[in-house]
Design a protein around this motif. Sequence first.
Motif, PDB file in Angstrom:
ATOM      1  N   PHE A 168       6.697  11.566  18.340  1.00 47.22           N
ATOM      2  CA  PHE A 168       5.872  11.222  17.173  1.00 47.22           C
ATOM      3  C   PHE A 168       6.741  10.769  15.999  1.00 47.22           C
ATOM      4  CE2 PHE A 168       2.374  12.404  19.451  1.00 47.22           C
ATOM      5  CZ  PHE A 168       1.238  12.753  18.740  1.00 47.22           C
ATOM      6  N   LYS A 169       7.891  11.414  15.830  1.00 50.40           N
ATOM      7  CA  LYS A 169       8.785  11.038  14.718  1.00 50.40           C
ATOM      8  C   LYS A 169       9.153   9.562  14.822  1.00 50.40           C
ATOM      9  CE  LYS A 169      11.823  11.687  11.313  1.00 50.40           C
ATOM     10  NZ  LYS A 169      12.584  10.445  11.283  1.00 50.40           N
ATOM     11  N   HIS A 170       9.459   9.109  16.033  1.00 54.06           N
ATOM     12  CA  HIS A 170       9.781   7.692  16.245  1.00 54.06           C
ATOM     13  C   HIS A 170       8.573   6.815  15.924  1.00 54.06           C
ATOM     14  CE1 HIS A 170      11.232   4.007  18.047  1.00 54.06           C
ATOM     15  NE2 HIS A 170      10.231   4.001  18.889  1.00 54.06           N
ATOM     16  N   PHE A 171       7.385   7.219  16.385  1.00 55.36           N
ATOM     17  CA  PHE A 171       6.180   6.423  16.143  1.00 55.36           C
ATOM     18  C   PHE A 171       5.917   6.293  14.642  1.00 55.36           C
ATOM     19  CE2 PHE A 171       4.221   7.988  20.412  1.00 55.36           C
ATOM     20  CZ  PHE A 171       5.053   7.142  21.106  1.00 55.36           C
ATOM     21  N   ILE A 172       5.989   7.416  13.939  1.00 55.88           N
ATOM     22  CA  ILE A 172       5.677   7.401  12.507  1.00 55.88           C
ATOM     23  C   ILE A 172       6.703   6.574  11.742  1.00 55.88           C
ATOM     24  CG2 ILE A 172       5.339   8.827  10.443  1.00 55.88           C
ATOM     25  CD1 ILE A 172       4.453  11.092  12.379  1.00 55.88           C
ATOM     26  N   ASP A 173       7.967   6.681  12.129  1.00 52.92           N
ATOM     27  CA  ASP A 173       9.005   5.881  11.475  1.00 52.92           C
ATOM     28  C   ASP A 173       8.747   4.388  11.632  1.00 52.92           C
ATOM     29  OD1 ASP A 173      10.350   8.112  10.591  1.00 52.92           O
ATOM     30  OD2 ASP A 173      11.888   8.066  12.157  1.00 52.92           O
ATOM     31  N   MET A 174       8.160   3.991  12.753  1.00 52.64           N
ATOM     32  CA  MET A 174       7.876   2.581  13.009  1.00 52.64           C
ATOM     33  C   MET A 174       6.515   2.149  12.460  1.00 52.64           C
ATOM     34  SD  MET A 174      10.566   1.411  14.493  1.00 52.64           S
ATOM     35  CE  MET A 174      11.474   2.594  13.466  1.00 52.64           C
ATOM     36  N   ASP A 175       5.674   3.107  12.114  1.00 53.22           N
ATOM     37  CA  ASP A 175       4.341   2.821  11.585  1.00 53.22           C
ATOM     38  C   ASP A 175       4.461   2.557  10.087  1.00 53.22           C
ATOM     39  OD1 ASP A 175       1.724   2.781  10.717  1.00 53.22           O
ATOM     40  OD2 ASP A 175       1.114   4.586  11.807  1.00 53.22           O
ATOM     41  N   GLN A 176       4.267   1.321   9.676  1.00 53.22           N
ATOM     42  CA  GLN A 176       4.494   0.947   8.284  1.00 53.22           C
ATOM     43  C   GLN A 176       3.486   1.570   7.325  1.00 53.22           C
ATOM     44  OE1 GLN A 176       5.235  -3.299   7.719  1.00 53.22           O
ATOM     45  NE2 GLN A 176       5.865  -3.468   9.866  1.00 53.22           N
ATOM     46  N   ARG A 177       2.431   2.168   7.876  1.00 53.87           N
ATOM     47  CA  ARG A 177       1.427   2.790   7.018  1.00 53.87           C
ATOM     48  C   ARG A 177       1.715   4.270   6.742  1.00 53.87           C
ATOM     49  NH1 ARG A 177      -3.356  -0.239   6.751  1.00 53.87           N
ATOM     50  NH2 ARG A 177      -3.394  -2.051   8.117  1.00 53.87           N
ATOM     51  N   SER A 178       2.713   4.824   7.414  1.00 52.95           N
ATOM     52  CA  SER A 178       2.952   6.269   7.305  1.00 52.95           C
ATOM     53  C   SER A 178       4.423   6.583   7.142  1.00 52.95           C
ATOM     54  CB  SER A 178       2.423   6.982   8.569  1.00 52.95           C
ATOM     55  OG  SER A 178       1.048   6.754   8.745  1.00 52.95           O
ATOM     56  N   ARG A 204       0.838  -1.193   0.000  1.00 50.09           N
ATOM     57  CA  ARG A 204       0.000   0.000   0.000  1.00 50.09           C
ATOM     58  C   ARG A 204       0.877   1.249   0.000  1.00 50.09           C
ATOM     59  NH1 ARG A 204      -3.767  -1.747   5.133  1.00 50.09           N
ATOM     60  NH2 ARG A 204      -4.514  -3.737   4.316  1.00 50.09           N
ATOM     61  N   GLN A 205       0.321   2.300  -0.513  1.00 51.24           N
ATOM     62  CA  GLN A 205       1.054   3.558  -0.493  1.00 51.24           C
ATOM     63  C   GLN A 205       1.052   4.127   0.917  1.00 51.24           C
ATOM     64  OE1 GLN A 205      -0.439   6.450  -3.231  1.00 51.24           O
ATOM     65  NE2 GLN A 205       1.139   7.952  -2.779  1.00 51.24           N
ATOM     66  N   GLN A 206       2.230   4.487   1.412  1.00 55.65           N
ATOM     67  CA  GLN A 206       2.320   5.059   2.746  1.00 55.65           C
ATOM     68  C   GLN A 206       1.709   6.455   2.761  1.00 55.65           C
ATOM     69  OE1 GLN A 206       6.635   4.565   3.346  1.00 55.65           O
ATOM     70  NE2 GLN A 206       6.124   3.351   5.146  1.00 55.65           N
ATOM     71  N   LYS A 207       1.033   6.753   3.846  1.00 55.11           N
ATOM     72  CA  LYS A 207       0.445   8.080   4.004  1.00 55.11           C
ATOM     73  C   LYS A 207       1.536   9.068   4.391  1.00 55.11           C
ATOM     74  CE  LYS A 207      -3.996   6.122   5.372  1.00 55.11           C
ATOM     75  NZ  LYS A 207      -4.612   6.388   4.069  1.00 55.11           N
TER      76      LYS A 207
END
Length: 279
Positions: free
Chosen positions: A258-268, A21-24
Amino acid sequence: MKLYLALSVALLCFAANVNARQQKETLLIGVFHFNNPGLDLAKSADFDVMSPKSQEELALITDHIKKFRPTKIFVEWEYNDQPALDTLYDLYLKDAYFDHVQAKFPKSKFYLQNEIFQLAFRAGKKAGLRKIHAIDYQMNWPYDSLQSAMKKAGQATLQQDIDAQIKKVGDEDNALRKKLSLTQLLLEKNTTANRNTNLGLYLTLLNRGGALQDFTGADVVDAWYKRNLYMYSLVQKLTEEKDERVMIIVGAGHAAVFKHFIDMDQRSKVVELSEVLKN
């Protein structure tokens, strides 16, 4: 062994499906609080976001954000007070906001200067959004308990190191406010070095607080991460499949986590303010 292999295959399939899927794209903007309520540990001097120069910069920044085309904007406002934010944003869309808050809150700078109204509302209106989303989640942060635990454990040196680091951060921030423009300050707040320094205070110093079997320091760090996890959970739940680009505007301390969370979130994936301003 079979269960382990099955779980491994399931995780690999999950990762493949997510990556397909395309990352947000998530425009993450960590800010200093424009109205400076003085609630942070490091005390900072005022910065005049209402000056003509700062207002021109905010207009230009939000013009660039419009080109980014966010479909949702998330801000540091109590999530369970969304109706109040809706009312204020509706007034903003009708060009009645500032007259309203000056009449209702004549002594408050918050409603005039805060980044929600100066940056998020302005960007939302230019992007054609009908709503700004609240994601803040307040919870107890037991910093006073940590100071007591360190005193009881005889960690005077650690307390001095924490106080010195907090003062250093405040002094450096005040020095930058005297020489940098609003845009330069925002770009500085969103550097990797600034984010690492912010997180470093929690893990390098606060996490060590308390005696050997007293984990008050870890509890303080846990409370900070937990609050940010709750906030990011709201971002995830409010972001729909159709939302290809979203924007988050929060205090720089939140943005560091948040930067850490988003980096680990495969959807974003994170889009930095510096990238948006180049376009």
